[in-house]
Design a protein around this motif. Structure first.
Motif, PDB file in Angstrom:
ATOM      1  N   ILE A  12      27.647  39.042  41.699  1.00 23.57           N
ATOM      2  CA  ILE A  12      28.295  37.828  41.196  1.00 23.57           C
ATOM      3  C   ILE A  12      29.536  38.182  40.375  1.00 23.57           C
ATOM      4  O   ILE A  12      30.584  37.546  40.511  1.00 23.57           O
ATOM      5  CB  ILE A  12      27.298  37.008  40.360  1.00 23.57           C
ATOM      6  CG1 ILE A  12      26.141  36.518  41.239  1.00 23.57           C
ATOM      7  CG2 ILE A  12      27.994  35.820  39.700  1.00 23.57           C
ATOM      8  CD1 ILE A  12      25.010  35.855  40.474  1.00 23.57           C
ATOM      9  N   LYS A  16      33.469  37.268  41.319  1.00 18.59           N
ATOM     10  CA  LYS A  16      34.371  36.576  40.384  1.00 18.59           C
ATOM     11  C   LYS A  16      35.658  37.378  40.198  1.00 18.59           C
ATOM     12  O   LYS A  16      36.758  36.802  40.226  1.00 18.59           O
ATOM     13  CB  LYS A  16      33.678  36.380  39.033  1.00 18.59           C
ATOM     14  CG  LYS A  16      34.545  35.689  37.970  1.00 18.59           C
ATOM     15  CD  LYS A  16      33.765  35.473  36.691  1.00 18.59           C
ATOM     16  CE  LYS A  16      34.630  34.838  35.597  1.00 18.59           C
ATOM     17  NZ  LYS A  16      35.134  33.510  35.958  1.00 18.59           N
ATOM     18  N   ARG A  19      37.796  36.985  43.143  1.00 14.21           N
ATOM     19  CA  ARG A  19      38.044  35.578  43.460  1.00 14.21           C
ATOM     20  C   ARG A  19      37.373  35.148  44.759  1.00 14.21           C
ATOM     21  O   ARG A  19      37.903  34.338  45.525  1.00 14.21           O
ATOM     22  CB  ARG A  19      39.556  35.307  43.518  1.00 14.21           C
ATOM     23  CG  ARG A  19      40.251  35.554  42.180  1.00 14.21           C
ATOM     24  CD  ARG A  19      41.703  35.188  42.218  1.00 14.21           C
ATOM     25  NE  ARG A  19      42.340  35.432  40.926  1.00 14.21           N
ATOM     26  CZ  ARG A  19      43.620  35.181  40.665  1.00 14.21           C
ATOM     27  NH1 ARG A  19      44.411  34.673  41.611  1.00 14.21           N
ATOM     28  NH2 ARG A  19      44.111  35.431  39.465  1.00 14.21           N
ATOM     29  N   LYS A  21      34.187  33.187  46.345  1.00 14.86           N
ATOM     30  CA  LYS A  21      33.256  32.138  45.937  1.00 14.86           C
ATOM     31  C   LYS A  21      31.893  32.345  46.594  1.00 14.86           C
ATOM     32  O   LYS A  21      31.800  32.750  47.760  1.00 14.86           O
ATOM     33  CB  LYS A  21      33.816  30.767  46.313  1.00 14.86           C
ATOM     34  CG  LYS A  21      35.162  30.458  45.661  1.00 14.86           C
ATOM     35  CD  LYS A  21      35.098  30.475  44.133  1.00 14.86           C
ATOM     36  CE  LYS A  21      36.419  30.056  43.504  1.00 14.86           C
ATOM     37  NZ  LYS A  21      36.356  30.018  42.029  1.00 14.86           N
ATOM     38  N   SER A 197      35.452  26.740  32.917  1.00 17.47           N
ATOM     39  CA  SER A 197      35.735  27.979  33.658  1.00 17.47           C
ATOM     40  C   SER A 197      36.922  28.729  33.074  1.00 17.47           C
ATOM     41  O   SER A 197      36.953  29.967  33.097  1.00 17.47           O
ATOM     42  CB  SER A 197      35.991  27.663  35.139  1.00 17.47           C
ATOM     43  OG  SER A 197      37.201  26.945  35.314  1.00 17.47           O
ATOM     44  N   PRO A 203      30.565  34.424  34.622  1.00 15.28           N
ATOM     45  CA  PRO A 203      30.574  33.562  35.803  1.00 15.28           C
ATOM     46  C   PRO A 203      29.962  32.182  35.535  1.00 15.28           C
ATOM     47  O   PRO A 203      29.045  32.035  34.722  1.00 15.28           O
ATOM     48  CB  PRO A 203      29.742  34.346  36.821  1.00 15.28           C
ATOM     49  CG  PRO A 203      29.861  35.774  36.398  1.00 15.28           C
ATOM     50  CD  PRO A 203      29.906  35.723  34.892  1.00 15.28           C
ATOM     51  N   TYR A 220      34.681  24.623  43.797  1.00 15.84           N
ATOM     52  CA  TYR A 220      35.306  25.946  43.829  1.00 15.84           C
ATOM     53  C   TYR A 220      36.713  25.901  43.230  1.00 15.84           C
ATOM     54  O   TYR A 220      37.082  26.718  42.388  1.00 15.84           O
ATOM     55  CB  TYR A 220      35.411  26.454  45.266  1.00 15.84           C
ATOM     56  CG  TYR A 220      34.132  26.961  45.885  1.00 15.84           C
ATOM     57  CD1 TYR A 220      33.104  27.493  45.116  1.00 15.84           C
ATOM     58  CD2 TYR A 220      33.965  26.914  47.266  1.00 15.84           C
ATOM     59  CE1 TYR A 220      31.940  27.963  45.707  1.00 15.84           C
ATOM     60  CE2 TYR A 220      32.810  27.387  47.869  1.00 15.84           C
ATOM     61  CZ  TYR A 220      31.795  27.912  47.085  1.00 15.84           C
ATOM     62  OH  TYR A 220      30.646  28.384  47.681  1.00 15.84           O
ATOM     63  N   ASP A 225      32.250  29.559  40.171  1.00 16.64           N
ATOM     64  CA  ASP A 225      32.141  30.844  40.864  1.00 16.64           C
ATOM     65  C   ASP A 225      31.015  30.829  41.894  1.00 16.64           C
ATOM     66  O   ASP A 225      31.095  31.511  42.912  1.00 16.64           O
ATOM     67  CB  ASP A 225      31.878  31.965  39.853  1.00 16.64           C
ATOM     68  CG  ASP A 225      33.021  32.102  38.859  1.00 16.64           C
ATOM     69  OD1 ASP A 225      34.151  32.393  39.307  1.00 16.64           O
ATOM     70  OD2 ASP A 225      32.800  31.903  37.649  1.00 16.64           O
TER      71      ASP A 225
END
Length: 245
Positions: A12, A16, A19, A21, A197, A203, A220, A225
């Motif tokens: 995860i 992130k 970039r 998703k 965010s 995340p 998104y 994330d």
């Protein structure tokens, strides 16, 4: 103490950083129709999902181990427990979201259930991922509200949602989860997702009330994330075939 890996959390984090998703399909064991399990797993394999979450506010039948074992026979996605209480723990899974309901003030969901779960988790090989869980008002009372006996945060109060998320981050949570609730009438506001965010480093997971592929894409683009899809997929396992994300 067992030396647990951090494969899921690192995945995860790396996503992130790059970039990329992620998408989790949430399965409630109480809603599984066993005669359709093969088709369900096939549809998950055909979907863009990166993770499977398993759990619910009320899991009344003891089928967690059986369900996870059956999924693993035909699916390689990591399985992460999303427990409503300490009884929803299975060593058959790969990891668990160790949730603290930051939006409420019911001590059972802030710390008591965690105290009960800790000795059980110490005996497992599960990857334990500390998660700040924040319930956002969604236009109707959700199962999380009823079970936890807590009120969600006002969906118009972005600053409170942000402060709650930042408090969770400062307390050491590895993830923040903005949740509208299962079957929510309204998803978490995009403006709120964007604000949170941009002002936390860890995340951000977003779920609840997302009923279309465009809704996933919107979350998104707002900064989520990882997006969680539950009810929409339960109601229509062809959900991901309707279009492409």
């Amino acid at each position: 103490m067992k030396n647990r890996k951090e494969n899921i959390y690192n995945q995860i984090l790396n996503a992130k950083l790059n970039r990329q998703k992620l998408l989790a399909i949430l399965l409630d064991p109480d809603k599984i129709i066993w005669s359709e399990i093969d088709n369900l797993i096939a549809k998950i394999n055909q979907s863009p999902a990166s993770h499977i979450f398993i759990g619910g506010s009320l899991v009344q039948n003891n089928i967690l181990d059986k369900l996870i074992f059956r999924i693993k026979e035909s699916c390689i996605l990591p399985i992460v427990l999303f427990p409503g209480n300490p009884s929803q723990i299975s060593n058959q899974a790969d990891g668990i979201l160790f949730l603290s309901l930051l939006s409420g003030r019911n001590s059972d969901y802030l710390i008591e259930h965690q105290v009960q779960a800790a000795p059980i988790l110490k005996k497992t090989d599960l990857e334990i991922i500390s998660t700040g869980y924040i319930l956002i008002e969604s236009g109707s009372e959700t199962a999380v509200q009823r079970v936890s006996k807590t009120k969600p945060l006002d969906r118009k109060n972005d600053s409170l949602a942000l402060a709650t998320a930042q408090a969770g981050e400062m307390l050491g949570n590895k993830l923040i989860y903005l949740e509208a609730g299962s079957g929510a009438k309204q998803a978490v506001p995009l403006k709120m997702i964007d604000l949170v965010s941009r002002n936390i480093e860890i995340p951000l997971i977003v779920g609840g009330g997302i009923v279309s592929l465009q809704g996933i894409q919107d979350a998104y683009e707002a900064g989520a994330d990882l997006v969680v899809i539950g009810t929409a997929f339960e109601n229509n396992i062809e959900f991901f075939n309707l279009d492409k994300i």
